[in-house]
Design a protein around this motif. Structure first.
Motif, PDB file in Angstrom:
ATOM      1  N   LYS A  19      16.741   2.415  -0.325  1.00 52.61           N
ATOM      2  CA  LYS A  19      15.702   1.843   0.531  1.00 52.61           C
ATOM      3  C   LYS A  19      14.314   2.142  -0.063  1.00 52.61           C
ATOM      4  N   SER A  20      14.118   3.364  -0.527  1.00 54.77           N
ATOM      5  CA  SER A  20      12.842   3.738  -1.140  1.00 54.77           C
ATOM      6  C   SER A  20      12.585   2.945  -2.415  1.00 54.77           C
ATOM      7  N   ILE A  21      13.609   2.810  -3.239  1.00 59.87           N
ATOM      8  CA  ILE A  21      13.457   2.041  -4.476  1.00 59.87           C
ATOM      9  C   ILE A  21      13.099   0.595  -4.154  1.00 59.87           C
ATOM     10  N   ALA A  22      13.785   0.004  -3.187  1.00 63.63           N
ATOM     11  CA  ALA A  22      13.518  -1.389  -2.813  1.00 63.63           C
ATOM     12  C   ALA A  22      12.070  -1.563  -2.349  1.00 63.63           C
ATOM     13  N   ARG A  23      11.567  -0.596  -1.609  1.00 69.25           N
ATOM     14  CA  ARG A  23      10.174  -0.673  -1.151  1.00 69.25           C
ATOM     15  C   ARG A  23       9.202  -0.608  -2.325  1.00 69.25           C
ATOM     16  N   VAL A  24       9.456   0.291  -3.263  1.00 67.23           N
ATOM     17  CA  VAL A  24       8.561   0.428  -4.410  1.00 67.23           C
ATOM     18  C   VAL A  24       8.645  -0.820  -5.293  1.00 67.23           C
ATOM     19  N   VAL A  25       9.840  -1.379  -5.454  1.00 68.47           N
ATOM     20  CA  VAL A  25       9.988  -2.628  -6.217  1.00 68.47           C
ATOM     21  C   VAL A  25       9.140  -3.722  -5.577  1.00 68.47           C
ATOM     22  N   PHE A  26       9.228  -3.857  -4.265  1.00 66.24           N
ATOM     23  CA  PHE A  26       8.435  -4.859  -3.551  1.00 66.24           C
ATOM     24  C   PHE A  26       6.941  -4.626  -3.790  1.00 66.24           C
ATOM     25  N   LEU A  27       6.502  -3.386  -3.627  1.00 70.21           N
ATOM     26  CA  LEU A  27       5.087  -3.081  -3.799  1.00 70.21           C
ATOM     27  C   LEU A  27       4.627  -3.275  -5.245  1.00 70.21           C
ATOM     28  N   GLU A  33      -1.523  -8.459  -8.274  1.00 69.06           N
ATOM     29  CA  GLU A  33      -2.195  -9.320  -7.306  1.00 69.06           C
ATOM     30  C   GLU A  33      -3.349  -8.598  -6.617  1.00 69.06           C
ATOM     31  N   GLY A  34      -3.259  -7.293  -6.543  1.00 67.02           N
ATOM     32  CA  GLY A  34      -4.298  -6.511  -5.883  1.00 67.02           C
ATOM     33  C   GLY A  34      -5.566  -6.379  -6.704  1.00 67.02           C
ATOM     34  N   PHE A  35      -5.508  -6.787  -7.963  1.00 68.22           N
ATOM     35  CA  PHE A  35      -6.657  -6.662  -8.851  1.00 68.22           C
ATOM     36  C   PHE A  35      -6.924  -7.978  -9.580  1.00 68.22           C
ATOM     37  N   PHE A  59      -3.534  -2.557 -18.767  1.00 71.49           N
ATOM     38  CA  PHE A  59      -3.188  -2.430 -17.347  1.00 71.49           C
ATOM     39  C   PHE A  59      -1.930  -3.242 -17.037  1.00 71.49           C
ATOM     40  N   ASP A  60      -1.905  -4.493 -17.487  1.00 75.20           N
ATOM     41  CA  ASP A  60      -0.739  -5.353 -17.240  1.00 75.20           C
ATOM     42  C   ASP A  60       0.512  -4.786 -17.907  1.00 75.20           C
ATOM     43  N   LYS A  61       0.367  -4.203 -19.089  1.00 71.24           N
ATOM     44  CA  LYS A  61       1.513  -3.591 -19.774  1.00 71.24           C
ATOM     45  C   LYS A  61       2.039  -2.401 -18.977  1.00 71.24           C
ATOM     46  N   LYS A  62       1.137  -1.598 -18.458  1.00 72.52           N
ATOM     47  CA  LYS A  62       1.554  -0.447 -17.649  1.00 72.52           C
ATOM     48  C   LYS A  62       2.317  -0.911 -16.408  1.00 72.52           C
TER      49      LYS A  62
END
Length: 108
Positions: A19-27, A33-35, A59-62
């Motif tokens: 569940k935690s992994i799925a949340r981080v994948v989503f985020l 998109e946030g930048f 940044f995009d590579k990271k």
């Protein structure tokens, strides 16, 4: 949750970790998109360094590396079903990605 499993402060629970992994994948999909380019002006309260926009390729590579390591962590969690060395290695790779980006692109 994942960090606490790595520290040994909570027991490994495959469902909770997934569940935690799925949340981080989503985020992780929202990071770029946030930048958007238009936001390079910044706001007084932002903690983002201007380097995000002046060094966008890095940044995009990271972000891409972070997402790839998340996929690897998800795969390990799907197969290992415990806090194995493979799980710890994969989770630590994700943690290092977070740290590297925050160290480079976040005002302290």
């Amino acid at each position: 949750m994942i960090g606490n499993v790595l520290k040994g402060s909570v027991p490994y629970d495959a469902a909770a970790v997934q569940k935690s992994i799925a949340r981080v994948v989503f985020l992780s999909d929202l990071v770029s998109e946030g930048f958007p380019e238009i936001s390079n002006i910044g706001e007084p309260d932002t903690k983002a360094k201007a380097d995000i926009w002046t060094n966008r390729a890095d940044f995009d590579k990271k972000v891409k590396d972070f997402q790839a390591h998340l996929v690897a962590l998800q795969q390990v969690n799907d197969t290992e079903k415990d806090a194995s060395e493979a799980f710890k290695t994969a989770a630590n790779a994700v943690a290092q990605d977070c740290k590297a980006c925050h160290d480079e692109y976040k005002v302290k």
